[in-house]
Design a protein around this motif. Structure first.
Motif, short mmCIF file in Angstrom:
data_model
loop_
_atom_site.label_atom_id
_atom_site.label_comp_id
_atom_site.label_asym_id
_atom_site.label_seq_id
_atom_site.Cartn_x
_atom_site.Cartn_y
_atom_site.Cartn_z
N PRO A 34 9.13 1.25 9.15
CA PRO A 34 8.70 1.44 7.76
C PRO A 34 7.29 0.96 7.45
CG PRO A 34 10.18 -0.44 7.94
CD PRO A 34 10.20 0.23 9.28
N LYS A 35 6.67 0.25 8.36
CA LYS A 35 5.36 -0.33 8.06
C LYS A 35 4.21 0.25 8.88
CE LYS A 35 7.15 -4.80 6.49
NZ LYS A 35 7.08 -6.29 6.66
N VAL A 36 4.45 1.31 9.62
CA VAL A 36 3.42 1.81 10.54
C VAL A 36 3.05 3.26 10.24
CG1 VAL A 36 2.77 2.18 12.94
CG2 VAL A 36 4.26 0.26 12.35
N TYR A 37 1.77 3.48 10.10
CA TYR A 37 1.17 4.80 9.94
C TYR A 37 0.12 4.96 11.05
CZ TYR A 37 3.05 4.52 5.17
OH TYR A 37 3.88 4.39 4.07
N ILE A 59 0.81 10.53 11.45
CA ILE A 59 2.24 10.26 11.32
C ILE A 59 2.48 9.14 10.30
CG2 ILE A 59 2.73 10.99 13.68
CD1 ILE A 59 3.12 8.00 14.39
N THR A 60 3.65 9.17 9.71
CA THR A 60 4.09 8.17 8.74
C THR A 60 5.49 7.70 9.12
OG1 THR A 60 5.28 9.62 7.20
CG2 THR A 60 2.87 9.58 7.01
N MET A 65 0.85 -1.20 0.00
CA MET A 65 0.00 0.00 0.00
C MET A 65 0.88 1.24 0.00
SD MET A 65 -2.97 1.15 2.74
CE MET A 65 -3.93 -0.34 2.50
N ARG A 66 0.63 2.16 -0.92
CA ARG A 66 1.40 3.40 -1.00
C ARG A 66 1.09 4.31 0.19
NH1 ARG A 66 -0.29 5.96 -6.48
NH2 ARG A 66 -2.31 5.54 -5.47
N GLU A 67 2.01 5.26 0.44
CA GLU A 67 1.81 6.16 1.57
C GLU A 67 0.51 6.93 1.43
OE1 GLU A 67 3.75 10.31 2.97
OE2 GLU A 67 5.10 8.57 3.14
N LYS A 68 0.22 7.41 0.22
CA LYS A 68 -1.02 8.16 0.02
C LYS A 68 -2.24 7.30 0.32
CE LYS A 68 -3.67 10.85 -3.35
NZ LYS A 68 -4.91 10.13 -3.06
N LYS A 125 -2.59 6.89 4.16
CA LYS A 125 -3.12 8.09 4.79
C LYS A 125 -4.60 8.29 4.46
CE LYS A 125 -0.23 11.67 4.50
NZ LYS A 125 0.79 12.59 3.91
N ASP A 126 -4.96 8.00 3.22
CA ASP A 126 -6.36 8.12 2.82
C ASP A 126 -7.24 7.16 3.61
OD1 ASP A 126 -5.79 10.11 1.01
OD2 ASP A 126 -5.88 8.81 -0.76
N LEU A 127 -6.76 5.93 3.81
CA LEU A 127 -7.55 4.95 4.56
C LEU A 127 -7.73 5.39 6.00
CD1 LEU A 127 -9.02 2.28 4.78
CD2 LEU A 127 -6.81 1.14 5.14
N LEU A 128 -6.70 5.93 6.60
CA LEU A 128 -6.82 6.42 7.97
C LEU A 128 -7.85 7.54 8.07
CD1 LEU A 128 -3.05 6.43 9.02
CD2 LEU A 128 -4.85 5.01 10.02
#
Length: 418
Positions: free
Chosen positions: A342-345, A365-366, A1-4, A7-10
């Motif tokens: 690297p795997k936690v947002y 946070i990313t 899953m990309r960063e965007k 973040k969108d899912l959150l």
């Protein structure tokens, strides 16, 4: 899953949690039978105006009147129910005046009337009517001491109920003998009616408790008038059984967020809707759970999201704090403990749209959060020590600003582990 996408899912989960507590949809299914006569509407809280508006829309043919008080900037357009605005979290004269109006309207209710109480979080500060001889200025000082004390919301409400003419069942006693039905949106751990807005329509369960330990916690700055009342035996209360209906709760909102996660192929793990304690300490604990999830697939297989609610605290102490709230402080502590995993947002926000006293609901946070701070020559640990998390996340353009949501089911936290 990309960063965007992460973040969108959150953000989608947060939006679903807030929508699940929207008075526009929560009021109508929980209303009692329509009265044959008039219905007097009384209420307080950050959602009170939105609840009043939803009630007017649900009952266009009922003789509605009354008054509710909400936070400045949280008013809505109503036609039959008067909406007042007052200060939160520090009480002001407008809140005291509104509380007096509400209490007077309650006393005028007759035996054939239906009184609907619309109660939501924030009502404690917004509907302030101190027990004499405590003055408003002294009540403001008590409130200031409470906010910096680190006391749990339950202990804060023990103090608030004892010092109020309207909380701890005071409104219900004024309404008698009219029929009283309370519609409440919970913002407290455990959904205790006595804690939501300090329980104006339910008996005070702590009316006979010794509060000396809490008085000691508030220290020598506690006004003498308040100290004397808190240390004196409380007057006996009449017992009554309230018709109390919870129309939205933190658990309902977490379940709505979980449904969004499942739809995205992410396993939701609900860790509880009543987590408390120091925000920074909870950040450390949650970081450990997230790391275990990433490394071992326990307590949930990845991709997973750890969902939780409740109300943490931030103990300021004697130093002058920076800008921030419990959600941004939690996130900053979490980010530091994760050390750029690297795997936690993660996202944390107050569902009313205001984290503490700031204009942000929370932040996000990313894995890059700490690195971005260091690139700007910002030391995240210094910001955490100074309780200045808002300022750091503002520099990082990571704040979440929703504006007033007109509801309040406490904090929403989501930690996404990929």
């Amino acid at each position: 899953m990309r960063e965007k996408d992460a973040k969108d899912l959150l953000r989608q989960m947060m939006n679903a949690a807030i929508a699940a507590a929207d008075p526009a949809t929560a009021i109508a299914p929980n209303l009692p039978e329509k009265p044959k006569g008039r219905c007097i509407v009384l209420g307080a809280g950050k959602a009170a105006a939105a609840m009043a508006q939803a009630l007017e829309e649900a009952w266009p043919d009922v003789d509605l009147s009354g008054i509710v008080v909400t936070r400045y900037g949280h008013a809505t357009q109503t036609e039959r129910i008067t909406v007042r605005e007052a200060s939160h979290p520090v009480p002001d004269a407008a809140g005291e005046k509104a509380a007096a109006e509400i209490l007077q309207a309650a006393k005028e209710a007759g035996p054939d009337d239906l009184v609907l109480a619309l109660i939501s979080g924030g009502g404690s500060a917004l509907m302030t009517l101190p027990v004499p001889p405590v003055t408003l200025a002294e009540k403001v000082e008590v409130n200031r001491l409470l906010l910096k004390s680190g006391l749990t919301i339950e202990d804060m409400n023990r103090i608030r109920r004892r010092l109020s003419l309207i909380k701890g069942g005071g409104l219900a006693r004024a309404v008698f003998p009219a029929r009283l039905v309370t519609l409440a949106i919970s913002d407290v751990p455990g959904d205790d009616p006595a804690a939501i807005a300090s329980g104006p329509t339910v008996p005070d369960p702590s009316s006979d408790e010794d509060l000396s330990r809490l008085v000691a916690k508030l220290g020598p700055d506690l006004p003498k008038s308040a100290r004397d009342i808190l240390l004196s035996p409380a007057a006996p209360q009449d017992d009554f059984k309230p018709d109390y209906r919870l129309i939205a709760t933190p658990q309902m909102s977490l379940e709505a967020a979980a449904q969004i996660a499942r739809g995205a192929g992410v396993t939701p793990l609900l860790l509880g809707d009543a987590l408390e304690g120091e925000a920074a300490q909870l950040g450390i604990v949650m970081a450990g759970i997230a790391q275990a999830t990433a490394a071992h697939g326990t307590p949930a297989k990845t991709p997973a999201v750890l969902l939780s609610g409740g109300e943490t605290t931030v103990t300021i102490g004697t130093e002058k704090p920076g800008r921030g709230g419990r959600n941004t402080e939690f996130l900053l502590s979490l980010a530091l403990s994760l050390s750029g995993h690297p795997k936690v947002y993660a996202l944390a926000a107050d569902t009313d749209g205001i984290d503490g006293t700031e204009d942000a609901a929370g932040a996000l946070i990313t894995p890059e959060t700490l690195a971005q701070a260091h690139q700007l020559n910002l030391n995240p640990r210094d910001y955490l020590h100074n309780h200045d998390s808002y300022t750091l996340f503002n520099h990082l353009n990571a704040l979440i600003k929703t504006g007033p949501t007109l509801t309040n089911v406490n904090d929403f936290r989501a930690i996404l582990v990929l």
